[in-house]
Design a protein around this motif. Structure first.
Motif, PDB file in Angstrom:
ATOM      1  N   ALA A  25     -49.683  22.019  17.637  1.00 23.24           N
ATOM      2  CA  ALA A  25     -49.033  20.950  18.382  1.00 23.24           C
ATOM      3  C   ALA A  25     -48.227  21.252  17.283  1.00 23.24           C
ATOM      4  O   ALA A  25     -48.231  21.496  16.005  1.00 23.24           O
ATOM      5  N   TYR A  26     -46.721  20.648  16.933  1.00 24.25           N
ATOM      6  CA  TYR A  26     -45.726  20.829  16.377  1.00 24.25           C
ATOM      7  C   TYR A  26     -45.278  19.682  16.379  1.00 24.25           C
ATOM      8  O   TYR A  26     -45.035  18.738  17.199  1.00 24.25           O
ATOM      9  N   ASN A  27     -44.890  19.478  14.768  1.00 24.50           N
ATOM     10  CA  ASN A  27     -43.868  17.759  15.064  1.00 24.50           C
ATOM     11  C   ASN A  27     -42.678  18.414  13.740  1.00 24.50           C
ATOM     12  O   ASN A  27     -42.137  19.460  13.813  1.00 24.50           O
ATOM     13  N   ALA A  28     -41.695  17.200  13.928  1.00 20.52           N
ATOM     14  CA  ALA A  28     -40.849  16.687  13.276  1.00 20.52           C
ATOM     15  C   ALA A  28     -40.259  15.853  13.035  1.00 20.52           C
ATOM     16  O   ALA A  28     -40.173  15.053  14.243  1.00 20.52           O
ATOM     17  N   ARG A  29     -39.529  15.886  11.450  1.00 20.55           N
ATOM     18  CA  ARG A  29     -39.207  15.012  11.359  1.00 20.55           C
ATOM     19  C   ARG A  29     -37.834  14.124  10.777  1.00 20.55           C
ATOM     20  O   ARG A  29     -37.382  15.236   9.582  1.00 20.55           O
ATOM     21  N   TRP A  30     -36.607  13.163  10.946  1.00 27.13           N
ATOM     22  CA  TRP A  30     -35.823  13.378   9.840  1.00 27.13           C
ATOM     23  C   TRP A  30     -35.138  12.173   9.678  1.00 27.13           C
ATOM     24  O   TRP A  30     -35.574  11.184  10.555  1.00 27.13           O
ATOM     25  N   SER A  31     -35.614  11.961   8.383  1.00 25.75           N
ATOM     26  CA  SER A  31     -35.424  10.407   8.006  1.00 25.75           C
ATOM     27  C   SER A  31     -34.278  10.195   6.782  1.00 25.75           C
ATOM     28  O   SER A  31     -33.785  11.297   5.927  1.00 25.75           O
ATOM     29  N   HIS A  32     -34.264   9.035   6.393  1.00 25.48           N
ATOM     30  CA  HIS A  32     -32.521   8.696   5.480  1.00 25.48           C
ATOM     31  C   HIS A  32     -33.381   6.899   5.248  1.00 25.48           C
ATOM     32  O   HIS A  32     -34.158   6.646   5.719  1.00 25.48           O
ATOM     33  N   PHE A  33     -32.810   7.568   3.757  1.00 24.48           N
ATOM     34  CA  PHE A  33     -32.984   6.571   2.992  1.00 24.48           C
ATOM     35  C   PHE A  33     -31.800   5.705   2.262  1.00 24.48           C
ATOM     36  O   PHE A  33     -30.842   6.455   1.390  1.00 24.48           O
ATOM     37  N   VAL A  34     -31.579   4.782   2.272  1.00 23.33           N
ATOM     38  CA  VAL A  34     -30.099   3.687   1.052  1.00 23.33           C
ATOM     39  C   VAL A  34     -30.301   2.770   0.748  1.00 23.33           C
ATOM     40  O   VAL A  34     -31.646   1.557   1.345  1.00 23.33           O
ATOM     41  N   ASP A  35     -29.589   3.246  -0.469  1.00 17.79           N
ATOM     42  CA  ASP A  35     -29.870   1.861  -1.295  1.00 17.79           C
ATOM     43  C   ASP A  35     -29.464   0.715  -0.375  1.00 17.79           C
ATOM     44  O   ASP A  35     -27.612   0.800  -0.830  1.00 17.79           O
ATOM     45  N   LEU A  36     -29.278   0.121   0.376  1.00 18.95           N
ATOM     46  CA  LEU A  36     -27.972  -1.141   0.769  1.00 18.95           C
ATOM     47  C   LEU A  36     -27.918  -1.400  -1.028  1.00 18.95           C
ATOM     48  O   LEU A  36     -26.357  -2.580  -0.884  1.00 18.95           O
ATOM     49  N   THR A  37     -28.871  -2.798  -1.464  1.00 20.72           N
ATOM     50  CA  THR A  37     -28.726  -3.018  -2.777  1.00 20.72           C
ATOM     51  C   THR A  37     -29.397  -2.149  -3.875  1.00 20.72           C
ATOM     52  O   THR A  37     -30.272  -2.540  -3.357  1.00 20.72           O
ATOM     53  N   PRO A  38     -29.820  -3.084  -4.804  1.00 21.75           N
ATOM     54  CA  PRO A  38     -30.764  -2.426  -5.926  1.00 21.75           C
ATOM     55  C   PRO A  38     -31.539  -2.760  -5.673  1.00 21.75           C
ATOM     56  O   PRO A  38     -33.062  -2.078  -5.982  1.00 21.75           O
ATOM     57  N   VAL A  39     -31.922  -3.719  -4.869  1.00 19.70           N
ATOM     58  CA  VAL A  39     -32.693  -4.504  -4.386  1.00 19.70           C
ATOM     59  C   VAL A  39     -33.469  -4.931  -2.909  1.00 19.70           C
ATOM     60  O   VAL A  39     -34.608  -5.171  -2.377  1.00 19.70           O
ATOM     61  N   ALA A  40     -32.718  -4.200  -2.020  1.00 24.33           N
ATOM     62  CA  ALA A  40     -33.187  -3.714  -0.827  1.00 24.33           C
ATOM     63  C   ALA A  40     -32.532  -2.693  -0.544  1.00 24.33           C
ATOM     64  O   ALA A  40     -31.192  -1.631  -1.137  1.00 24.33           O
ATOM     65  N   HIS A  41     -33.595  -2.409   0.289  1.00 23.02           N
ATOM     66  CA  HIS A  41     -33.383  -0.286   0.946  1.00 23.02           C
ATOM     67  C   HIS A  41     -33.666  -0.386   2.937  1.00 23.02           C
ATOM     68  O   HIS A  41     -34.606  -1.319   2.776  1.00 23.02           O
ATOM     69  N   LEU A  42     -32.848   0.479   2.902  1.00 23.70           N
ATOM     70  CA  LEU A  42     -33.385   0.687   4.207  1.00 23.70           C
ATOM     71  C   LEU A  42     -33.787   2.209   4.102  1.00 23.70           C
ATOM     72  O   LEU A  42     -33.210   2.974   4.143  1.00 23.70           O
ATOM     73  N   GLU A  43     -34.954   2.208   4.990  1.00 19.37           N
ATOM     74  CA  GLU A  43     -35.779   3.458   5.783  1.00 19.37           C
ATOM     75  C   GLU A  43     -35.342   4.429   7.045  1.00 19.37           C
ATOM     76  O   GLU A  43     -35.738   2.718   7.502  1.00 19.37           O
ATOM     77  N   MET A  44     -34.954   4.943   7.464  1.00 15.85           N
ATOM     78  CA  MET A  44     -34.616   5.661   9.078  1.00 15.85           C
ATOM     79  C   MET A  44     -35.455   7.100   9.327  1.00 15.85           C
ATOM     80  O   MET A  44     -34.618   7.231   8.342  1.00 15.85           O
ATOM     81  N   GLY A  45     -35.771   7.085  10.590  1.00 17.11           N
ATOM     82  CA  GLY A  45     -36.297   8.039  10.645  1.00 17.11           C
ATOM     83  C   GLY A  45     -36.316   8.287  12.125  1.00 17.11           C
ATOM     84  O   GLY A  45     -36.294   7.277  13.110  1.00 17.11           O
ATOM     85  N   VAL A  46     -36.301   9.835  12.752  1.00 16.42           N
ATOM     86  CA  VAL A  46     -36.565   9.911  14.171  1.00 16.42           C
ATOM     87  C   VAL A  46     -37.400  11.376  13.975  1.00 16.42           C
ATOM     88  O   VAL A  46     -37.690  11.664  13.037  1.00 16.42           O
ATOM     89  N   SER A  47     -38.711  11.421  14.926  1.00 18.28           N
ATOM     90  CA  SER A  47     -39.526  12.434  14.922  1.00 18.28           C
ATOM     91  C   SER A  47     -39.564  12.259  16.318  1.00 18.28           C
ATOM     92  O   SER A  47     -39.639  12.157  17.668  1.00 18.28           O
ATOM     93  N   HIS A  48     -40.593  13.742  16.180  1.00 12.45           N
ATOM     94  CA  HIS A  48     -40.802  14.586  17.610  1.00 12.45           C
ATOM     95  C   HIS A  48     -41.901  15.218  17.155  1.00 12.45           C
ATOM     96  O   HIS A  48     -42.589  16.015  16.377  1.00 12.45           O
ATOM     97  N   PHE A  49     -43.278  15.248  18.639  1.00 11.84           N
ATOM     98  CA  PHE A  49     -44.227  16.085  18.706  1.00 11.84           C
ATOM     99  C   PHE A  49     -44.263  16.622  19.671  1.00 11.84           C
ATOM    100  O   PHE A  49     -43.959  16.640  20.655  1.00 11.84           O
TER     101      PHE A  49
END
Lengths: 292, 334
Positions: B182-206
């Motif tokens: 089996a093989y996997n791949a993921r591309w993830s992103h993390f951004v600070d929206l404010t100093p106390v709010a954060h968003l992480e997003m990702g796309v994965s494949h298996f």
């Protein structure tokens, strides 16, 4: 968009050649800026009004450290989160300095440490920056680190260190004279952040709102504290800025004691913008609350 | 088996008796109250530490209640600061970078059981593969990580004899399907929206090869986190998987949860999930959960009420859990 690009290029140009420093806390940041002057750019991970024991390890912090030359940690297991941030940064060239290395440590446990004692630190109480004399020790440690990272800046760093030490000595002499009446006054704190501060300025700590470090106050413990406050005539309950004042207010409402928020770090409260401001603010707040 | 247990305990004892150069040892256990029955999901032993200045090792062993065998959940070496070009490497047996929840151990959930949509796609125990994974931090203004790995084994599907997928405390599961490699791949992103709010997003494949043919998973995930102070926080997380195999129609699986911490010690939230056409059943569930952590994360009391519609059969489950942890207190990774 064009402005942002120009700003970014300008920033990168200015920033290049400077030592890029990431510090665990705002106190280390402020002292590093005082020593490094124009030769450093400094970023702090923890905010001043944040509990330094619990900082979530965010990937964006790793990105900051990825580009850094130097990481300054508080040490003594206060900022264990620093390790994960450093590892995640992938920065192979990063120099890591434990700023507690030359500190004379207080409250080093003399028995086996386990969770029954609460959130106790094996290497002693880590809130050492709350003694201005330790601020000078920190400044010397930071100067050594900066000289190692930027040998050409040695003269600037050493001159700034001398100026910082002069300011601390001058202010300390003033504080000890101005607030001499604080000596032997009894005070209750929320968390055990203040042994270095109270030792320097002669205050006497009578109990903590937390029954054990990191353990929230229970009703039974509060009942005991009510007796202690009345028996020992405690006039002031001091608390770190990041705690809720709900429990201290409960105690104050029943005893007449005053509750004051203290600045445990630079930028913990409005107007506390520098390391020396921390002591100016706290000593003034205590003296006012105690009616001196 | 006795020999293995003895070795573990002897090593644990030696570790406690030696110096600070030893790895960190932690144990996590629980008690589950499910439909009036008292049970446990077992005990997890974690051994973690630095191997040298550039690499660390993490070992997680799980002893399920009522089972003789100690299961190796994860045992891997990770190199995070020793490689050029910002590369990272994990090798051994571990949970690969595939979506968000696959890497999280059950005791770190805000709720009690993994959502049915997740267990249908990733298996009751999530996907733990034996292989190698490489990742790189991309030179972008925000945190962006690309990872890819190859593994000797794919996603194992476990079925309980009574047909209750993922029921905690069950010990009579057997493996019905195992794909490899089996093989996997993921591309993830993390951004600070404010100093106390954060968003992480990702796309994965298996992609994995099984006896039945090739199986592909494509997923997208997000996590929003808001934490203004030590007394309040909000986490909102969700994942969607598109499952493609040799069946004529692709299947879909999705879950989301929101967890609100409203005091230093209390939190509550909701969790919703849905999957279609996986294992020939459609599944919906909706639940609420409540958590109480009197002293940091060292002991947690949880209560979950979940309504499940599994292929038209509906039931309501009420589960309680007391979870405890022993060992070095480390901050949770985001």
């Amino acid at each position: 968009m064009q402005r942002i690009c120009i700003g970014l290029i300008l920033f990168l140009t200015i920033a290049s050649g400077r030592v890029r420093v990431v510090t665990a806390t705002t106190d280390l940041k402020d002292i590093t800026e005082a020593i490094g002057g124009d030769r450093v750019t400094v970023t702090s991970i923890a905010r001043g009004n944040q509990d330094p024991h619990y900082v979530e390890v965010l990937p964006s912090y790793m990105l900051k450290v990825k580009k850094a030359d130097l990481y300054l940690m508080v040490g003594m297991e206060l900022d264990l989160w620093s390790d994960r941030i450093i590892d995640g940064s992938r920065n192979r060239k990063l120099r890591i300095v434990d700023c507690s290395k030359d500190i004379e440590r207080l409250e080093v446990p003399t028995r086996k440490v386990d969770a029954s004692l609460g959130d106790i630190h094996r290497f002693g109480n880590p809130h050492y920056w709350l003694d201005p004399v330790n601020g000078k020790v920190l400044a010397r440690t930071i100067t050594e680190a900066l000289v190692e990272a930027d040998p050409e800046g040695r003269a600037v760093f050493e001159a700034n260190l001398a100026e910082f030490e002069r300011q601390v000595d001058e202010r300390l002499a003033h504080w000890l004279e101005e607030y001499a009446s604080l000596k032997d006054r009894k005070i209750m704190f929320y968390h055990n952040s203040w042994p270095y501060f109270t030792r320097r300025f002669g205050l006497e700590t009578v109990q903590f709102l937390e029954p054990k470090p990191g353990v929230p106050p229970s009703p039974a413990h509060l009942n005991r504290l009510l007796d202690i406050v009345q028996k020992d005539t405690i006039l002031v309950v001091g608390m770190e800025s990041y705690f809720s004042d709900q429990t201290p207010r409960f105690l104050a409402d029943r005893t007449g004691a005053k509750v004051i928020k203290l600045a445990q770090s630079v930028e913990a409260l409005p107007g506390v913008d520098s390391y020396l401001d921390v002591f100016d603010y706290n000593l003034h707040a205590l003296a006012e609350a105690l009616g001196d | 088996m006795r020999k293995l247990i003895c070795i573990i305990f002897i090593n644990a004892g030696l570790g406690l008796a030696q110096t600070t150069m030893n790895p960190d040892l932690s144990v996590v256990g629980d008690l589950i109250i499910d439909d009036g029955e008292l049970t446990t999901s077992g005990v997890e032993l974690a051994i973690q530490g630095y191997v040298n200045p550039f690499a660390r090792a993490d070992v997680f062993l799980h002893k399920h209640a009522g089972e003789g065998a100690v299961e190796l959940e994860e045992a891997y070496l990770s190199i995070e600061r020793g490689l050029p070009l910002g590369l990272g490497l994990r090798s051994g047996c571990f949970r690969p970078d595939l979506g968000k929840i696959n890497k999280e151990h059950m005791h770190t959930y805000a709720f009690i059981q993994a959502p049915g949509a997740v267990t249908a796609v990733l298996g009751d125990e999530m996907w733990s593969g034996t292989g190698l994974e490489v990742d790189v931090l991309l030179p972008l203004p925000w945190y962006s990580k690309l990872s890819a790995g190859g593994f000797a084994n794919g996603i194992a599907h476990h079925h309980h004899e009574d047909g209750n997928e993922g029921e905690l405390g069950e010990d009579h599961e057997h493996e019905s399907e195992k794909s490899q490699p089996a093989y996997n791949a993921r591309w993830s992103h993390f951004v600070d929206l404010t100093p106390v709010a954060h968003l992480e997003m990702g796309v994965s494949h298996f992609i994995g090869t099984a006896d039945e043919g090739v199986r592909r998973l494509t997923g997208v995930d997000f996590k929003f986190r808001w934490r203004p102070d030590r007394y309040r926080s909000l986490t909102w997380q969700g994942e969607y998987f598109l499952v493609e195999a040799d069946e004529p129609e692709p299947a879909h699986a999705v879950y989301t949860f929101a967890n609100l911490q409203f005091s230093q010690v209390w939190n509550w939230g909701v969790v919703l999930d849905y999957h279609s056409d996986i294992e020939e059943e459609t599944h919906y569930s909706a639940g609420v959960f409540l958590g109480y952590s009197p002293v940091e994360e060292s002991s947690v009391f949880r209560l979950a009420v979940t309504g499940v519609d599994q292929g038209g059969e509906r039931e309501v489950m009420v589960i309680g859990q007391i979870i405890w942890s022993l060992g070095p207190h480390k901050p949770h990774r985001f």
